[in-house]
Design an enzyme around this catalytic site. Structure first.
Site, PDB file in Angstrom:
ATOM      1  N   LYS A   1      -8.737 -15.777  16.465  1.00  0.00           N
ATOM      2  CA  LYS A   1      -8.642 -15.072  15.177  1.00  0.00           C
ATOM      3  C   LYS A   1      -9.956 -14.406  14.769  1.00  0.00           C
ATOM      4  CE  LYS A   1      -4.712 -17.831  13.922  1.00  0.00           C
ATOM      5  NZ  LYS A   1      -4.091 -18.880  13.112  1.00  0.00           N
TER       6      LYS A   1
ATOM      7  N   HIS B   1      -2.315  10.219  -1.059  1.00  0.00           N
ATOM      8  CA  HIS B   1      -2.586   8.970  -1.773  1.00  0.00           C
ATOM      9  C   HIS B   1      -2.470   9.152  -3.282  1.00  0.00           C
ATOM     10  CE1 HIS B   1      -3.779   5.799   1.083  1.00  0.00           C
ATOM     11  NE2 HIS B   1      -4.003   6.810   1.901  1.00  0.00           N
TER      12      HIS B   1
ATOM     13  N   GLU C   1       0.829  -1.196   0.000  1.00  0.00           N
ATOM     14  CA  GLU C   1       0.000   0.000   0.000  1.00  0.00           C
ATOM     15  C   GLU C   1       0.866   1.249   0.000  1.00  0.00           C
ATOM     16  OE1 GLU C   1      -3.339   2.434   2.617  1.00  0.00           O
ATOM     17  OE2 GLU C   1      -2.649   0.474   3.322  1.00  0.00           O
TER      18      GLU C   1
ATOM     19  N   ASP D   1       1.684 -14.545  12.820  1.00  0.00           N
ATOM     20  CA  ASP D   1       0.516 -15.109  12.162  1.00  0.00           C
ATOM     21  C   ASP D   1      -0.378 -13.944  11.756  1.00  0.00           C
ATOM     22  OD1 ASP D   1      -1.871 -16.334  11.426  1.00  0.00           O
ATOM     23  OD2 ASP D   1      -1.684 -17.913  12.933  1.00  0.00           O
TER      24      ASP D   1
END
Length: 399
Positions: free
Chosen positions: A226, A391, A96, A300
């Site tokens: 999660k 951006h 990104e 993770d």
């Protein structure tokens, strides 16, 4: 190597595997050849790695290559923690545009304001089995039995691990179901596997020792593995970490082009918006920095689902400076086990001084400080109307 197709299944591709030596260059190439034959695409870039596939045992199956994620460097970030102290250059793996630049800007402001104070408030990792009974009274009485036999249950659990300690067992009842939430300290490991193994041993002891031999499932979903949850927000999962700083009003104006009072008014609006939306917290974008750090350091990445929950608390001080804290109630990080020992990820942990035993608290504090840098930078960009322009300039790959 096993590649045998099922009878009458000629068009269905089968992934080659070797039951003895599957993590090899030879097997990776065999799988890529099947992939090319089936799709017509010859993979080239995924083959570019510098390590022996043998090091991947326990990390991945059916290996074909690597996903090359670019890593940028942000900082220096001054951290005044109990575990992390000093100026850190933080590796962030992302695709990104503007992310590294934004975090870098926030880190500069925090550092020039004296740095970030970080505190690990508490830690615990959970596994949440559920026991089933014929009726509610049996389930209730079982809860009392568990309390009476906690020390025996603890011994059964801890016999499976060198690093885990059973801290306590929370209990929640629904009808004839008794949900238990085993809470562990897991040292420098994230602990999901550790707690699963230990809790299974404890539940087997319970099933054998408790009158009636109650049936159980190892996960009744109250551990919310999660997944974001309110119970994690209140009771902690992984580490609860606070990062706080006082933003110097002069540095805020010079580096960000905004006034402290403007930021405070913005906070009032966004707090209301987060409540209206039912958001996982009132922070802006903790997942951005955490995902980039997790990928770089071998965490993770799915744990971002829990770890990104964040709560900002701010004060406009009488001096005109601006106090800002971010609390992460369910930050799950490790400095041993999982992907932390792989070559690229190991290097990034070494860059932070976070590889190996006794370093998980240090990594947690760096993560929280990084999140605060991102919160500050994005807020200033929105208030100063730089967000879209940044951006457009840095974040659009038109290739």
């Amino acid at each position: 190597m096993t590649t045998t197709a099922r009878p009458g299944d000629r068009r269905r591709p089968h992934v080659p595997r070797d039951p003895v030596e599957d993590h090899t260059l030879r097997m990776a190439q065999a799988r890529r050849e099947v992939l090319a034959e089936h799709t017509g695409v010859v993979p080239r870039h995924v083959t570019g790695h510098t390590f022996d596939p043998a090091v991947l045992k326990g990390n991945i199956e059916n290996f074909i290559g690597v996903a090359q994620v670019p890593i940028g460097l942000a900082g220096p970030l001054r951290v005044n923690g109990e575990h992390a102290r000093g100026d850190f250059l933080v590796p962030l793996a992302t695709t990104e545009g503007t992310l590294v630049a934004s975090y870098n800007r926030g880190m500069r402001l925090l550092t020039e304001s004296g740095g970030v104070t970080t505190t690990v408030v508490e830690e615990s990792m959970q596994r949440g089995p559920v026991f089933s009974f014929a009726d509610a009274r049996q389930a209730r009485d079982f809860g009392g039995w568990v309390e009476e036999h906690f020390e025996d249950i603890r011994r059964a659990a801890e016999a499976t691990t060198r690093h885990g300690r059973l801290l306590g067992i929370g209990q929640y009842q629904v009808g004839p179901l008794r949900y238990l939430r085993f809470n562990y300290a897991t040292g420098d490991a994230a602990g999901q596997n550790l707690t699963g193994r230990a809790t299974r041993a404890a539940c087997e002891w319970i099933r054998t020792a408790c009158p009636g031999g109650p049936a159980y499932l190892l996960s009744g979903n109250v551990d919310t593995d999660k997944k974001h949850s309110q119970i994690n927000t209140l009771l902690t999962r992984g580490r609860r970490v606070v990062a706080e700083a006082v933003l110097d009003r002069h540095a805020l104006r010079e580096l960000m082009g905004v006034e402290a009072a403007e930021l405070y008014r913005w906070r009032q609006v966004t707090m209301t918006g987060a409540a209206l939306a039912g958001a996982a917290g009132n922070g802006a974008h903790a997942a951005n920095g955490l995902a980039a750090l997790f990928i770089a350091t071998g965490q993770d990445v799915a744990d971002v689902a829990e770890s990104h929950a964040s709560f900002s608390y701010t004060r406009l001080l009488d001096s005109g400076d601006y106090y800002w804290s971010i609390t992460l109630p369910a930050l799950i990080v490790a400095t041993r086990g999982g992907g932390t020992g792989l070559p690229t990820q190991r290097e990034c942990l070494e860059l932070l001084g976070c590889l190996g035993d006794g370093k998980a608290g240090r990594l947690a504090e760096i993560c929280a400080a990084t999140v605060l840098a991102g919160e500050v930078s994005l807020a200033a960009a929105v208030v100063g109307d730089d967000w879209v322009d940044a951006h457009e300039r840095l974040g659009r790959n038109r290739a």
